[in-house]
Design an enzyme around this catalytic site. Structure first.
Site, PDB file in Angstrom:
ATOM      1  N   CYS A 253      52.488   9.968  52.307  1.00  0.00           N
ATOM      2  CA  CYS A 253      53.375  10.246  53.548  1.00  0.00           C
ATOM      3  C   CYS A 253      54.173   8.940  53.934  1.00  0.00           C
ATOM      4  CB  CYS A 253      52.369  10.328  55.030  1.00  0.00           C
ATOM      5  SG  CYS A 253      51.143   8.863  55.238  1.00  0.00           S
ATOM      6  N   HIS A 301      48.795   7.992  59.250  1.00  0.00           N
ATOM      7  CA  HIS A 301      49.821   9.227  58.964  1.00  0.00           C
ATOM      8  C   HIS A 301      51.073   9.149  59.617  1.00  0.00           C
ATOM      9  CE1 HIS A 301      50.529  12.895  56.756  1.00  0.00           C
ATOM     10  NE2 HIS A 301      50.847  13.450  57.546  1.00  0.00           N
ATOM     11  N   HIS A 313      56.709  16.223  56.347  1.00  0.00           N
ATOM     12  CA  HIS A 313      55.617  15.255  55.967  1.00  0.00           C
ATOM     13  C   HIS A 313      55.176  15.573  54.823  1.00  0.00           C
ATOM     14  CE1 HIS A 313      51.815  17.292  57.397  1.00  0.00           C
ATOM     15  NE2 HIS A 313      52.728  18.238  57.225  1.00  0.00           N
TER      16      HIS A 313
END
Length: 338
Positions: A253, A301, A313
């Site tokens: 990520c 994240h 993402h």
């Protein structure tokens, strides 16, 4: 008892029994089973936390390795300077040894050329001064080398610690991802599809919207760097998730947003924990394409906002780089890279 009375009694008994059963059932109600994908989601989140810790430890290990390399190079240069100074010192000592022997007054009386002797004595005095200067340089260079070697020993210990830290995080990531794979293997195809949402590159790209949507997203970006980062992320839709990867063909990520802004000439930190402080904080209502959006209380994240409540993402190993709603995960904050 009469028929009517008996029926009433039975009704009361049955009602009481049902009530008691109801109370007993309420007191000992079985817990509701967790959704099929809950364990997998939890394992992926835990693996991602460990991945960001691994990324940070790797960054620190790389820095320690670079500092150690610089110290070793500087030590080698200092050693070369020391060797040169020792050679000069040896030459001065040899010259003094060859000129030594008789008392200077006696050598003056015995000299066939007193003027030449006096000139030589002056030269010897200057040579003695040079000898002391060379000796001082040698001592200073010895101290410098010892200092460099001490710093190098510290960096070796630091690097050893960082490597051990990397190993711990790597084992945690491997364990969590292995457990997630096992949990997925026990699910039905429908349950797995609910988590992965389709893993193909084509599926991820089709979820990215039309070229018109992309153009609109780029036009709303606050600056050219943000627009370039969004364009890069669109190009990477469907790329696989690989922990620790920063492209060009696979990402985690934080690696995806790092690579997106790197394509725009902007250097971002490696981890989510540091990326959230890499620009100006913005509220959720202020989001514009190119902003970094962060999730979960531990800031574990990150995604790249592309407008209309959507982000691109890299979710987890079961799903490629894709478009997803910002509302999909607990929102923790946003940063605009300036």
């Amino acid at each position: 008892m009469g028929g009517t009375t008996a029926r009433a009694a039975v009704t009361v008994v049955l009602a009481g029994t049902a009530t008691a059963a109801g109370f007993d059932g309420a007191a000992h109600a079985a817990p509701r089973p967790a959704p099929a994908g809950a364990d997998v989601d939890r394992l992926y989140r835990e693996a991602e936390v460990a991945t960001e810790k691994y990324n940070g430890a790797k960054e620190r290990a790389d820095s320690a390795r670079e500092r150690l390399r610089d110290l070793q190079d500087e030590t080698a240069r200092a050693q070369a300077r020391l060797n040169k100074a020792r050679e000069a010192l040896g030459a001065v000592a040899a010259a003094q040894y060859r000129a030594g022997g008789l008392d200077p007054a006696l050598r003056l009386m015995l000299s066939d050329d007193p003027d030449a002797y006096l000139d030589g004595a002056a030269l010897a005095e200057r040579a003695g001064s040079r000898h002391h200067a060379e000796l001082g340089r040698v001592r200073a260079q010895l101290r410098e080398i010892e200092k460099l070697r001490g710093a190098a020993r510290v960096e070796v210990k630091t690097l050893t610690t960082r490597r051990a830290e990397l190993g711990r995080h790597r084992r945690t990531i491997t364990e969590k991802l292995s457990a997630a794979r096992q949990a997925l293997s026990r699910m039905s195809p429908e349950e797995r599809a609910g988590i992965t949402g389709g893993t193909g590159r084509t599926a991820a790209r089709s979820a990215g919207g039309t070229a018109r949507d992309t153009a609109l997203s780029l036009s709303q970006a606050p600056n050219a760097r943000a627009a370039q980062a969004v364009a890069y992320a669109h190009q990477k839709l469907g790329s696989p998730y690989v922990w620790g990867a920063t492209g060009p063909d696979a990402f985690d990520c934080s690696g995806l947003v790092l690579a997106a802004y790197r394509s725009a000439g902007v250097s971002l930190p490696r981890t989510t924990y540091a990326q959230i402080d890499a620009g100006r904080r913005v509220s959720r209502s202020e989001l514009l394409p190119g902003d970094l959006v962060f999730f979960y209380s531990g800031i574990s994240h990150v995604g790249l906002y592309i407008g209309n409540g959507q982000m691109i993402h890299a979710p987890n190993p079961s799903a490629p780089v894709r478009v997803a709603p910002v509302d999909q995960m607990p929102f923790a904050g946003a940063t605009r890279v300036v």
